[in-house]
Scaffold this active site. Structure first.
Site, PDB file in Angstrom:
ATOM      1  N   LYS A 282      45.921  42.204  34.933  1.00 25.12           N
ATOM      2  CA  LYS A 282      46.336  40.900  34.378  1.00 25.12           C
ATOM      3  C   LYS A 282      45.636  40.694  33.022  1.00 25.12           C
ATOM      4  O   LYS A 282      45.440  41.668  32.292  1.00 25.12           O
ATOM      5  CB  LYS A 282      46.061  39.785  35.374  1.00 25.12           C
ATOM      6  CG  LYS A 282      46.613  40.157  36.763  1.00 25.12           C
ATOM      7  CD  LYS A 282      46.694  39.040  37.719  1.00 25.12           C
ATOM      8  CE  LYS A 282      47.276  39.567  39.029  1.00 25.12           C
ATOM      9  NZ  LYS A 282      47.580  38.551  40.005  1.00 25.12           N
TER      10      LYS A 282
ATOM     11  N   GLU B 261      54.072  36.346  38.392  1.00 25.83           N
ATOM     12  CA  GLU B 261      53.511  35.468  37.348  1.00 25.83           C
ATOM     13  C   GLU B 261      54.457  35.386  36.148  1.00 25.83           C
ATOM     14  O   GLU B 261      54.556  34.354  35.488  1.00 25.83           O
ATOM     15  CB  GLU B 261      52.107  35.960  36.952  1.00 25.83           C
ATOM     16  CG  GLU B 261      51.091  35.564  38.017  1.00 25.83           C
ATOM     17  CD  GLU B 261      49.900  36.496  38.156  1.00 25.83           C
ATOM     18  OE1 GLU B 261      49.611  37.281  37.240  1.00 25.83           O
ATOM     19  OE2 GLU B 261      49.254  36.438  39.226  1.00 25.83           O
TER      20      GLU B 261
ATOM     21  N   GLY C 275      46.578  36.476  44.809  1.00 22.13           N
ATOM     22  CA  GLY C 275      45.395  35.775  44.300  1.00 22.13           C
ATOM     23  C   GLY C 275      44.913  34.649  45.206  1.00 22.13           C
ATOM     24  O   GLY C 275      44.078  33.838  44.811  1.00 22.13           O
TER      25      GLY C 275
ATOM     26  N   ASN D  48      46.532  46.089  38.835  1.00 17.62           N
ATOM     27  CA  ASN D  48      47.102  45.201  37.818  1.00 17.62           C
ATOM     28  C   ASN D  48      45.967  44.322  37.316  1.00 17.62           C
ATOM     29  O   ASN D  48      45.528  43.422  38.009  1.00 17.62           O
ATOM     30  CB  ASN D  48      48.223  44.364  38.456  1.00 17.62           C
ATOM     31  CG  ASN D  48      48.713  43.267  37.525  1.00 17.62           C
ATOM     32  OD1 ASN D  48      48.455  43.288  36.325  1.00 17.62           O
ATOM     33  ND2 ASN D  48      49.415  42.291  38.089  1.00 17.62           N
TER      34      ASN D  48
ATOM     35  N   GLU E  25      55.795  41.726  46.719  1.00 19.23           N
ATOM     36  CA  GLU E  25      54.599  40.898  46.579  1.00 19.23           C
ATOM     37  C   GLU E  25      54.936  39.458  46.936  1.00 19.23           C
ATOM     38  O   GLU E  25      55.459  38.712  46.093  1.00 19.23           O
ATOM     39  CB  GLU E  25      54.090  40.932  45.138  1.00 19.23           C
ATOM     40  CG  GLU E  25      53.649  42.288  44.660  1.00 19.23           C
ATOM     41  CD  GLU E  25      52.645  42.162  43.524  1.00 19.23           C
ATOM     42  OE1 GLU E  25      51.513  42.625  43.700  1.00 19.23           O
ATOM     43  OE2 GLU E  25      52.978  41.570  42.488  1.00 19.23           O
TER      44      GLU E  25
ATOM     45  N   HIS F 153      56.964  40.790  37.666  1.00 21.74           N
ATOM     46  CA  HIS F 153      55.814  40.286  38.429  1.00 21.74           C
ATOM     47  C   HIS F 153      55.990  38.776  38.632  1.00 21.74           C
ATOM     48  O   HIS F 153      56.512  38.081  37.753  1.00 21.74           O
ATOM     49  CB  HIS F 153      54.516  40.572  37.668  1.00 21.74           C
ATOM     50  CG  HIS F 153      53.303  40.230  38.480  1.00 21.74           C
ATOM     51  ND1 HIS F 153      52.837  38.953  38.593  1.00 21.74           N
ATOM     52  CD2 HIS F 153      52.507  40.998  39.265  1.00 21.74           C
ATOM     53  CE1 HIS F 153      51.775  38.945  39.407  1.00 21.74           C
ATOM     54  NE2 HIS F 153      51.571  40.170  39.818  1.00 21.74           N
TER      55      HIS F 153
ATOM     56  N   SER G 275      46.660  40.064  47.565  1.00 24.47           N
ATOM     57  CA  SER G 275      45.340  40.035  48.195  1.00 24.47           C
ATOM     58  C   SER G 275      44.989  41.312  48.954  1.00 24.47           C
ATOM     59  O   SER G 275      44.374  41.253  50.024  1.00 24.47           O
ATOM     60  CB  SER G 275      45.199  38.800  49.092  1.00 24.47           C
ATOM     61  OG  SER G 275      45.266  37.620  48.306  1.00 24.47           O
TER      62      SER G 275
HETATM   63  P1  PGA Z   1      45.988  40.011  43.966  1.00 28.51           P
HETATM   64  O1  PGA Z   1      47.191  40.216  42.903  1.00 28.51           O
HETATM   65  O2  PGA Z   1      45.676  41.379  44.541  1.00 28.51           O
HETATM   66  O3  PGA Z   1      44.859  39.440  43.172  1.00 28.51           O
HETATM   67  O4  PGA Z   1      46.505  39.081  45.017  1.00 28.51           O
HETATM   68  C1  PGA Z   1      48.255  41.098  43.153  1.00 28.51           C
HETATM   69  C2  PGA Z   1      49.189  41.115  41.968  1.00 28.51           C
HETATM   70  O5  PGA Z   1      49.372  40.068  41.337  1.00 28.51           O
HETATM   71  O6  PGA Z   1      49.786  42.163  41.626  1.00 28.51           O
END
Ligand code: PGA
Length: 257
Positions: free
Chosen positions: A16, A101, A177, A14, A171, A99, A217
């Site tokens: 982003k 976010e 992140g 992903n 997740e 997601h 992560s």
């Molecule tokens: P990350 O993000 O691997 O940077 O923690 C995962 C995601 O948001 O799908």
């Protein structure tokens, strides 16, 4: 119980809001040879502008290109939004929906996500539906309640047959992140819980054949242990998916059996 090896293994990136078209194409040039002989399905969720050129580059390879969001309407006066059909035309094979976010920053509700899931299925784009609890919810011992609600409401009305078109991603928001990954045991526990919920809400066959990815992560050095868990069928990778070599080593970290 032994792992159901008939489930599809998916390693999804992903990006982003990262990568211009140029950067996306450079990434694909690096990634394609690195993952040529993989057993896992390799997905990359790219910015809207990069879908078409990236999908053209991925043609004939094992890599599928997808989007990170879409609107639930088929078309209309929704300034700034994008429709499933437009994504499909651009070459998107899948779309991330729900997601964290989107849920947290853009206040998307389970009901809205549910309408998008239905739209994606109707238009023939595979929904990758994300669920997960916040740190506050985990610390208040509300993880299971939150996951059960998100699954029930975001997947409401989806038929057993439609589940074969869908992928789920767990997740935990506190792991996204932050560099703070769920331990393999914590992730396995949440995945098993999601599978039990799907069993109760639909049936054991649907639950057993559904691929559930872990995200939060994921890095080259923790991916294998996560993917070895009985109920973890792949990973959804943010930060580490921006580098083709790091992402390829996660793709290759899948268990061999
Ligand atoms: P990350 O993000 O691997 O940077 O923690 C995962 C995601 O948001 O799908």
């Amino acid at each position: 119980m032994a792992k159901n090896n008939s489930r599809t293994i998916v390693v999804a990136g992903n990006w982003k809001m990262y990568k211009t078209i140029d950067e996306a194409l450079q990434f694909m040039d690096q990634l394609i040879p690195l993952v040529a002989d993989t057993r896992a399905k390799v997905y990359v969720a790219v910015p809207f502008t990069a879908i078409h050129p990236t999908a053209a580059k991925a043609k004939g390879t094992s890599i599928s290109v997808g989007a990170q969001n879409m609107n639930d309407a088929s078309e209309g006066a929704f300034t700034g939004e994008i429709a499933a059909l437009m994504l499909k035309e651009a070459g998107a094979h899948f779309v991330l929906l729900g997601h964290s976010e989107r849920r947290q920053i853009f206040k998307e509700s389970d009901a809205f996500i549910n309408r998008k899931v239905k739209r994606a299925l109707a238009e023939g784009i595979q929904p990758v539906v994300c669920v997960g609890e916040t740190l506050e919810e985990r610390e208040a011992n509300r993880t299971e309640e939150v996951l059960a609600r998100q699954l029930r409401e975001s997947l409401e009305g989806i038929s057993s047959a439609e589940f074969s078109q869908l992928v789920l991603a767990y997740e935990p928001v506190w792991a996204i992140g932050t560099g703070r990954t769920a331990t393999p045991a914590q992730a396995q526990e949440a995945h098993a819980f999601c599978r039990r919920c799907i069993t109760e809400l639909w049936n054991p066959e649907v639950a057993d054949s559904l691929s559930i990815l872990y995200g939060g992560s994921v890095k080259p050095d923790n991916a294998k242990k996560l993917m070895e868990q009985e109920d973890i069928d792949g990973v959804l990778v943010g930060g580490a998916s921006l580098d083709a070599h790091a992402f390829a080593s996660i793709v290759k970290a899948q268990p061999t059996s």
